[in-house]
Enzyme design. Structure first.
Site, PDB file in Angstrom:
ATOM      1  CD  GLU A 274      16.820  50.199  28.503  1.00 20.64           C
ATOM      2  OE1 GLU A 274      17.163  51.380  27.960  1.00 20.64           O
ATOM      3  OE2 GLU A 274      16.623  50.007  29.797  1.00 20.64           O
TER       4      GLU A 274
ATOM      5  CB  CYS B 150      21.665  42.787  34.004  1.00 20.82           C
ATOM      6  SG  CYS B 150      20.167  42.819  34.830  1.00 20.82           S
TER       7      CYS B 150
ATOM      8  CB  CYS C 242       7.362  43.240  33.632  1.00 22.50           C
ATOM      9  SG  CYS C 242       7.258  41.750  34.736  1.00 22.50           S
TER      10      CYS C 242
ATOM     11  CB  CYS D  69       6.994  45.021  41.122  1.00 20.09           C
ATOM     12  SG  CYS D  69       6.748  43.322  41.206  1.00 20.09           S
TER      13      CYS D  69
ATOM     14  CB  CYS E  63       9.649  47.440  38.986  1.00 18.26           C
ATOM     15  SG  CYS E  63      10.839  46.916  37.725  1.00 18.26           S
TER      16      CYS E  63
ATOM     17  N   GLY F 235      11.251  41.793  32.559  1.00 18.27           N
ATOM     18  CA  GLY F 235      10.406  40.609  32.689  1.00 18.27           C
ATOM     19  C   GLY F 235      10.486  39.756  33.748  1.00 18.27           C
TER      20      GLY F 235
ATOM     21  CB  CYS G 234      18.319  47.158  40.230  1.00 20.88           C
ATOM     22  SG  CYS G 234      19.587  46.075  40.599  1.00 20.88           S
TER      23      CYS G 234
HETATM   24  N1  SAH Z   1      11.006  39.683  37.609  1.00 19.62           N
HETATM   25  C1  SAH Z   1      12.112  39.191  38.176  1.00 19.62           C
HETATM   26  C2  SAH Z   1      13.782  39.725  37.526  1.00 19.62           C
HETATM   27  C3  SAH Z   1      13.566  41.291  37.317  1.00 19.62           C
HETATM   28  S1  SAH Z   1      14.018  42.539  38.301  1.00 19.62           S
HETATM   29  C4  SAH Z   1      12.303  39.510  39.707  1.00 19.62           C
HETATM   30  O1  SAH Z   1      11.305  40.084  40.241  1.00 19.62           O
HETATM   31  O2  SAH Z   1      13.266  39.049  40.310  1.00 19.62           O
HETATM   32  C5  SAH Z   1      15.278  42.216  39.062  1.00 19.62           C
HETATM   33  C6  SAH Z   1      15.769  42.676  40.363  1.00 19.62           C
HETATM   34  O3  SAH Z   1      15.425  44.428  40.447  1.00 19.62           O
HETATM   35  C7  SAH Z   1      14.499  42.443  41.403  1.00 19.62           C
HETATM   36  O4  SAH Z   1      14.797  42.029  42.533  1.00 19.62           O
HETATM   37  C8  SAH Z   1      13.653  43.664  41.439  1.00 19.62           C
HETATM   38  O5  SAH Z   1      12.756  43.902  42.431  1.00 19.62           O
HETATM   39  C9  SAH Z   1      14.731  44.882  41.444  1.00 19.62           C
HETATM   40  N2  SAH Z   1      14.258  46.181  41.171  1.00 19.62           N
HETATM   41  C10 SAH Z   1      13.158  46.396  40.633  1.00 19.62           C
HETATM   42  N3  SAH Z   1      12.898  47.745  40.494  1.00 19.62           N
HETATM   43  C11 SAH Z   1      13.683  48.481  41.280  1.00 19.62           C
HETATM   44  C12 SAH Z   1      14.334  49.591  41.662  1.00 19.62           C
HETATM   45  N4  SAH Z   1      13.487  50.610  41.359  1.00 19.62           N
HETATM   46  N5  SAH Z   1      15.243  49.858  42.543  1.00 19.62           N
HETATM   47  C13 SAH Z   1      16.084  48.808  42.870  1.00 19.62           C
HETATM   48  N6  SAH Z   1      15.829  47.646  42.425  1.00 19.62           N
HETATM   49  C14 SAH Z   1      14.708  47.370  41.911  1.00 19.62           C
END
Ligand code: SAH
Length: 367
Positions: free
Chosen positions: A94, A107, A114, A118, A121, A167, A341
């Site tokens: 996406e 974005c 990925c 985390c 996420c 990713g 995000c």
């Molecule tokens: N892997 C990279 C880029 C992708 S994530 C990174 O970790 O930075 C982009 C951003 O969205 C990151 O800061 C991530 O931690 C945040 N993010 C992931 N899941 C989220 C969620 N459920 N709610 C809000 N932000 C989130």
């Protein structure tokens, strides 16, 4: 057997110049072709009128301009758009466009799924399949640009790119760097280094390498003020603990005292959002030129967290601000179309068998 055509979107300028040199052509053909592809949105060689006929024919035989195919396009009430793009038979990623008064941010995804797992996420839940090619990364800009032009009265433009889609961009180093080169290339999108941001969970060796080859803006997904908590939220922290990550960030911006790291911090109710956490964060960030970005947690199916309430987020922000750290709370955009995000899911043929391992684990625990 017919030879597979070379997708020119895989080349940054240096690569394209080498390609033309190989064909026995002048180097400046590279910049001409880049302008056609990225500035005029042309996807066939016939239309490239400043190339001679024989060169156009040669290109049509050997090369192609291939971009991902749009599967669905969704528009949020707040103007955010999301495209689901098919990359191969089993996989989609996406891409999200976020319009604001003074800019339009795309974005962009860097991997199918990925591998970082985390816990907050949605992409992590999909597991991991493979890295995107350079063409698949820069193709997201080409496709979004085209899609926005065909919408009536749509004069929306990409002025900024954040590598914050699906990713971990630093785990797809070469392809991401090449794609970002094209974003910043004058003969392509011509975005300044301030307008191209790579976001990382903190892959230290790759971060050190990045300084040698690029000067894009950097965002760090920190999310916790100490290793104990960060180990839980961002498992990569067990490999590269906070101190090493912050050192690598400092090194990345060294040599230019106007530069700042954007530090991202997702607000999880009762997990990382107390005043004590904020004070710990202030201490941790001492000496790092940073601006804080507080991200309200965006829920997704089966997520185990809740977002902190607004009063808690404001209190957290105030503590940082009082300590002199510029802090903004990120506005949630596109959540009605699951484009916010951490909500990007795409369609991932998971090679890591994450769902299966999870089911086995839970089953095993219950047994
Ligand atoms: N892997 C990279 C880029 C992708 S994530 C990174 O970790 O930075 C982009 C951003 O969205 C990151 O800061 C991530 O931690 C945040 N993010 C992931 N899941 C989220 C969620 N459920 N709610 C809000 N932000 C989130």
């Amino acid at each position: 057997m017919t030879q597979e055509k070379i997708n020119l979107l895989n080349f940054d300028r240096a690569g394209l110049e080498a390609f033309f040199a190989e064909l026995g052509e002048k180097r400046f053909r590279a910049t001409q072709v880049m302008k056609w592809i990225y500035q005029f949105g042309v996807d066939n060689f016939e239309e490239m009128s400043n190339l001679g006929k024989s060169l156009r024919e040669k290109l049509a035989e050997q090369a192609a301009i291939n971009v991902p195919e749009i599967v669905t396009e969704q528009h949020s009430a707040d103007g955010t758009s999301k495209w689901l793009l098919r990359l191969d038979s089993g996989n989609c990623v996406e891409t999200v466009f976020i319009p604001e008064a003074d800019r339009g941010t795309l974005c962009v995804s860097s991997q199918i799924g990925c591998a970082l797992e985390c816990s907050f996420c949605s992409t992590a839940q999909q597991g991991f399949n493979r890295n995107l090619t350079t063409a698949e990364i820069i193709g997201q800009l080409v496709v979004a640009n085209r899609a926005m032009q065909v919408r009536p009265r749509d004069d929306r433009k990409i002025s900024n790119v954040v590598m914050m889609g699906m990713g971990e961009p630093l785990l797809n180093f070469d392809n991401v760097v090449r794609a970002m080169n094209i974003m910043m290339e004058d003969n392509a999108y011509g975005l300044s280094k301030r307008r191209v941001t790579l976001s990382t969970a903190g892959v230290v060796p790759a971060l050190l390498r990045l300084k040698e080859v690029s000067d894009v803006s950097l965002a760090l997904s920190l999310h916790a003020p100490n290793d104990e908590l960060r180990n839980e939220l961002v498992p990569l922290n067990r490999k590269y603990p906070i101190r090493e990550v912050l050192e690598a960030c400092k090194h990345y911006i060294s040599g230019d005292n106007r530069r700042r790291i954007t530090v991202e911090y997702v607000m999880l109710a009762g997990i990382n959002d107390s005043p004590a956490h904020a004070r710990e964060l202030v201490k941790l960030l001492r000496g790092l030129p940073a601006k804080m970005n507080l991200i309200p947690f965006n829920p997704f199916p089966n997520s185990q967290y809740r977002c902190s309430d607004m009063a808690t987020i404001d209190r957290f922000r105030d503590i940082l601000m009082q300590a002199g750290i510029v802090t903004v709370t990120r506005k949630t955009r596109g959540d009605d179309i699951d484009a916010a995000c951490g909500q990007l899911a795409g369609k991932v043929a998971d090679r890591t068998r994450r769902q299966q391992r999870k089911a086995d684990f839970i089953g095993g625990r219950q047994a």
